[in-house]
Design an enzyme around this catalytic site. Structure first.
Site, short mmCIF file in Angstrom:
data_model
loop_
_atom_site.label_atom_id
_atom_site.label_comp_id
_atom_site.label_asym_id
_atom_site.label_seq_id
_atom_site.Cartn_x
_atom_site.Cartn_y
_atom_site.Cartn_z
N ASP A 68 -26.83 1.08 -10.12
CA ASP A 68 -27.74 0.92 -11.26
C ASP A 68 -28.01 2.29 -11.89
O ASP A 68 -27.85 3.34 -11.26
CB ASP A 68 -29.05 0.24 -10.84
CG ASP A 68 -29.80 0.98 -9.73
OD1 ASP A 68 -29.13 1.56 -8.84
OD2 ASP A 68 -31.04 1.00 -9.76
N GLU A 133 -31.81 1.35 -6.90
CA GLU A 133 -32.31 2.66 -6.46
C GLU A 133 -33.24 3.22 -7.52
O GLU A 133 -34.23 3.85 -7.21
CB GLU A 133 -31.14 3.63 -6.23
CG GLU A 133 -31.53 4.85 -5.39
CD GLU A 133 -32.10 5.99 -6.21
OE1 GLU A 133 -32.76 6.87 -5.61
OE2 GLU A 133 -31.92 6.03 -7.43
ZN LIG Z 1 -29.33 8.50 -8.39
#
Ligand SMILES: [Zn+2]
Length: 376
Positions: A68, A133
């Site tokens: 992501d 993340e």
């Molecule tokens: Zn990163």
């Protein structure tokens, strides 16, 4: 093989604003499956993750990272389409170019080449990849680690491909991170007319001296591996907008980045003691987003540092500075965890980019690190 650049471009073109994965993992999974990995997809809620392994037994070396990316930000400030890879003057532009699609591509091509040359490598080569993340980081690495722990799966060495480098590729290897503790503070006062302060209670005035003390405080002096603990206010608001009203309430948010000299409970006590001493009437909610962790220099950091020295002829410094990463979830498994990746200067900014020449060099660093640790 110059296909690390090509794979990076393919990943950038797969738009994956957190928590979307945009098909990046499918692309990685295809490549790893063809290289002899067995892959398990682990989707939790809207978050795609996968765990891939090749080989058996220990030692277990794991590449970790995220597909992501953060949102592009204002499109009119980008010189190119953020989801279209464009090379200009030796730089590859695109959202995720540095954080961290070039890192992901380098892990894949390094592994392909390594297993091609050492099909009977030692132990296990693994991948732990998430698409959460940059977001809340709840259904990503944290959940995958829970699954692995329940199965008593173990990771000895984990290399997170986050952009760790500062001025030149390989100048910095992260061997730990500070902890992060946030507070959401509400100060309760009594609203009133600004000309009659005796019948009001101004929460701004109540908090100001306590805040001055918190902001000026030396929390510790850090230690051999960590910078000193820091306190920062991120948001503060009070007031109705009218110039003649004493506000009834103040809201503030603050964050402590703390080293291994501190504990969460110890920090909470200090903050609350200061608020009490200044007679602030408040409610306070705490949120721990990561405990500090440190990988004492060992086999993994030695191998990575040696790869950097051999190939780039510089001595990397081993540090614990910067923000948090998913390494914080993996380190408590007992793994040695380091972060080694491209230059982080443009991450999360508009016109994010990576030096084209660094992409192939990163893949060589990863490949050499694998050789030093898992070659038969
Ligand atoms: Zn990163």
């Amino acid at each position: 093989m110059a296909n690390t650049l090509q794979l990076t471009e393919q990943l950038i073109a797969r738009q994956s604003v957190s928590p979307a994965d945009g098909g990046c993992q499918a692309l990685m999974i295809d490549r790893l499956t063809a290289a002899g990995f067995s892959v398990e997809t682990l989707r939790f809620g809207v978050v795609d993750n996968f765990w891939a392994k090749r080989g058996s037994g220990g030692p277990v070396f794991c590449f970790a990272g995220h597909t992501d990316v953060v949102p592009s930000g204002p499109l009119d400030e980008w010189r190119t389409d953020p989801f279209e890879p464009v090379i200009k003057d030796g730089l590859l532009y695109g959202r995720g170019a540095a954080d961290m699609k070039s890192g992901l591509a380098a892990m894949v091509t390094a592994s392909e080449e390594f297993v091609g040359q050492y099909p009977k490598h030692k132990g296990t080569l693994a991948f732990l990849i998430t698409s959460d993340e940059e977001g809340p980081s709840v259904d990503g690495t944290r959940r995958v680690v829970e699954v692995l722990r329940e199965r008593r799966e173990h990771i000895d060495w984990c290399l997170v491909g986050e952009p760790s480098s500062e001025a030149t590729l390989g100048d910095t290897i992260k061997i730990g991170r500070r902890g992060s503790l946030s507070g959401r503070l509400t100060v309760h006062g009594i609203q009133g007319h600004i000309a009659y302060p005796q019948s009001a209670d101004n929460p701004v005035h109540a908090l100001a001296p306590a805040l001055a003390e918190l902001a000026a405080r030396t929390w510790d002096h850090g230690n051999e591996h960590f910078q000193p603990t820091t306190f920062q206010v991120s948001n503060i608001s009070a007031g109705t907008g009218a110039p003649n009203v004493i506000p009834g309430e103040l809201r503030a948010r603050f964050n402590l980045r703390f080293c291994t000299e501190q504990t969460v409970d110890g920090l909470k006590l200090v903050v609350e003691e200061i608020l009490h001493r200044h007679r602030v009437k408040y409610t306070l909610d705490w949120f721990v987003s990561g405990l500090p962790f440190l990988t004492v220099p060992g086999a993994l950091s030695r191998a990575a540092a040696r790869a950097v020295q051999e190939q780039l002829h510089i001595h990397p410094k081993l540090t614990t500075g910067g923000g948090t990463s998913d390494g914080r979830f993996i380190a408590p498994m007992g793994a040695q965890v380091i972060e080694l990746g491209v230059i982080n200067e443009t991450i999360h900014k508009v016109n994010e980019c990576v030096r084209v020449s660094d992409i192939d060099r990163l893949h060589s660093l990863y490949r050499r690190t694998l050789e030093l640790l898992l070659a038969q």
